[in-house]
Design a protein around this motif. Structure first.
Motif, PDB file in Angstrom:
ATOM      1  N   VAL A  50      32.371  25.144  46.957  1.00 63.27           N
ATOM      2  CA  VAL A  50      33.353  25.382  45.884  1.00 63.27           C
ATOM      3  C   VAL A  50      33.739  24.067  45.159  1.00 63.27           C
ATOM      4  N   GLY A  51      32.720  23.865  44.246  1.00 62.27           N
ATOM      5  CA  GLY A  51      32.809  22.695  43.452  1.00 62.27           C
ATOM      6  C   GLY A  51      33.532  22.944  42.221  1.00 62.27           C
ATOM      7  N   ARG A  52      33.358  22.187  41.474  1.00 63.49           N
ATOM      8  CA  ARG A  52      34.230  22.265  40.077  1.00 63.49           C
ATOM      9  C   ARG A  52      33.240  23.143  39.248  1.00 63.49           C
ATOM     10  N   ASN A  65      45.430  31.976  51.500  1.00 60.07           N
ATOM     11  CA  ASN A  65      44.723  31.165  52.340  1.00 60.07           C
ATOM     12  C   ASN A  65      43.652  30.315  51.732  1.00 60.07           C
ATOM     13  N   PRO A  66      43.695  29.250  50.742  1.00 60.70           N
ATOM     14  CA  PRO A  66      42.743  28.758  50.156  1.00 60.70           C
ATOM     15  C   PRO A  66      41.740  28.235  51.177  1.00 60.70           C
ATOM     16  N   SER A  67      42.181  27.417  52.334  1.00 58.22           N
ATOM     17  CA  SER A  67      41.189  26.770  53.038  1.00 58.22           C
ATOM     18  C   SER A  67      40.651  27.745  53.805  1.00 58.22           C
ATOM     19  N   LEU A 116      44.020  43.289  52.296  1.00 52.85           N
ATOM     20  CA  LEU A 116      44.686  41.890  52.062  1.00 52.85           C
ATOM     21  C   LEU A 116      44.119  41.425  50.691  1.00 52.85           C
ATOM     22  N   LEU A 117      44.901  40.736  50.103  1.00 55.91           N
ATOM     23  CA  LEU A 117      44.447  39.965  48.948  1.00 55.91           C
ATOM     24  C   LEU A 117      42.974  39.192  49.026  1.00 55.91           C
ATOM     25  N   ASP A 118      43.078  38.343  50.252  1.00 54.81           N
ATOM     26  CA  ASP A 118      42.131  37.500  50.173  1.00 54.81           C
ATOM     27  C   ASP A 118      40.720  38.406  50.769  1.00 54.81           C
ATOM     28  N   ASP A 119      40.848  39.391  51.305  1.00 55.50           N
ATOM     29  CA  ASP A 119      39.684  40.161  51.516  1.00 55.50           C
ATOM     30  C   ASP A 119      39.051  40.849  50.324  1.00 55.50           C
ATOM     31  N   HIS A 120      40.047  41.205  49.190  1.00 58.11           N
ATOM     32  CA  HIS A 120      39.568  41.810  48.218  1.00 58.11           C
ATOM     33  C   HIS A 120      39.021  40.881  47.442  1.00 58.11           C
TER      34      HIS A 120
END
Length: 371
Positions: free
Chosen positions: A359-361, A344-346, A319-323
């Motif tokens: 996850v800041g700026r 799935n950003p959240s 999966l993309l998110d796993d990579h």
């Protein structure tokens, strides 16, 4: 600004390895370097500069198109150094130009990090292989690498349809014919309609833009050709939905059946700025269509594909998110970059928080504030 100027600008792009050169009124020439915009220390461009820069590089045919349609696209070779894909358009009555650098060097699978299993899949005699992702995610590069792999190792007739032609392929073991939409053939669908008469083994369709093109690509894959095509979707499951949704409701079941038998694989990719070294790194989602996945496509259960990708590791699936997560854990990309490019950003934000990080700026944003 003389023609000398455009040469100096393009030299800079090649020398620094920038991906794009942006030229627009009211701003100095700007590069996109490793994903970020960087002004060159030259004068701010005005309307006259833009006209002469445009004339220095634009062929007659395209200048006419710019006048009539308000925009044009073309490719040109810049000596032996590089090729550029140029997009010129009007904005607020002035001209704007974007030159995208297309490297001359074809890269290997190892260099771009494409999954090894791709090599086995593209030896197949027929089927549809989709490469997807947003603009500028490296789709053309991945396709060029796969085409070059076939060209070096197998004897095939390869026909590509591109708008415009990006990488030039020379005849190695294969015969490679590249047709440019707009100059060699009026449209993708017209090129596809004719291609089957030219005894091809491998067909590359730059972009599946409309129903007619999608239909023709699937038909070509079913009739014994290996077809590569691109779509601007993120993720394998979404890509399948997008293809099916392009058809009228009455045809959707039939298309699912056709896709379940003709689809070989989907690579969905994102390109990210690296943290460990200057440059970019690609993240991939990879779906191999196994009999189980073919059933999910046929039965309209694409929502279950993601969990099948997770269990399909032994087929090289991911999966993309796993990579993205593994690139983040290796320190190659920032948390912000990972979350921005994810499906799935959240979920990923939660995982970062569980590590006690935020996850800041980015530092870059803070630099911009202090300037």
């Amino acid at each position: 600004m003389s023609t000398m100027q455009i040469d100096r600008l393009l030299d800079t792009v090649v020398k620094l390895g920038a991906s794009d050169l942006h030229l627009t009124v009211g701003r100095p020439p700007t590069l996109r370097l490793h994903g970020h915009l960087k002004n060159l220390a030259t004068k701010v461009l005005d309307s006259d500069d833009m006209v002469s820069l445009m004339k220095a590089i634009t062929p007659e045919r395209s200048q006419q198109e710019l006048q009539e349609e308000g925009g044009c696209d073309f490719g040109f070779a810049y000596g032996d150094a590089a090729r550029f894909r140029v997009s010129i358009f009007k904005q607020r009555g002035d001209i704007a130009i974007v030159c995208r650098q297309i490297p001359n060097r074809l890269l290997t699978f190892e260099q771009i990090g494409l999954p090894e299993i791709c090599k086995e899949l593209i030896r197949r005699p027929r089927g549809l292989f989709l490469v997807t992702g947003p603009t500028g995610s490296g789709k053309s590069t991945s396709l060029a690498t796969m085409i070059d792999f076939i060209n070096m190792g197998m004897d095939r007739h390869i026909v590509t349809m591109e708008d415009p032609i990006e990488y030039y392929h020379y005849h190695k073991k294969c015969i490679v014919n590249q047709r440019e939409v707009g100059s060699d053939v009026p449209s993708f669908s017209e090129a596809l309609r004719r291609v089957l008469r030219s005894d091809p083994d491998v067909i590359l369709v730059g972009e599946m833009r409309d129903l007619e093109t999608i239909e023709a690509a699937i038909r070509a894959a079913e009739t014994g050709h290996l077809v590569f095509a691109t779509l601007h979707t993120t993720g394998a499951a979404k890509t399948i939905d997008r293809v099916v949704d392009a058809f009228p409701v009455t045809q959707q079941n039939q298309i699912r059946v056709q896709l379940s038998t003709s689809l070989i694989a989907i690579v969905s990719q994102a390109l990210l700025s690296r943290m460990d070294t200057p440059g970019l790194v690609a993240a991939y989602e990879f779906l191999v269509v196994t009999p189980a996945i073919a059933n999910l496509i046929r039965d309209n259960k694409t929502f279950r594909i993601d969990s099948s990708i997770q269990t399909g590791r032994k087929f090289g699936m991911q999966l993309l998110d796993d990579h993205l997560w593994s690139l983040y854990m290796q320190g190659k990309i920032s948390a912000e970059e990972m979350v921005d490019k994810s499906k799935n950003p959240s979920d990923l934000t939660d995982k970062v928080h569980k590590l006690g990080r935020t996850v800041g700026r980015t530092e870059l944003d803070q630099d911009a504030d202090s300037e």
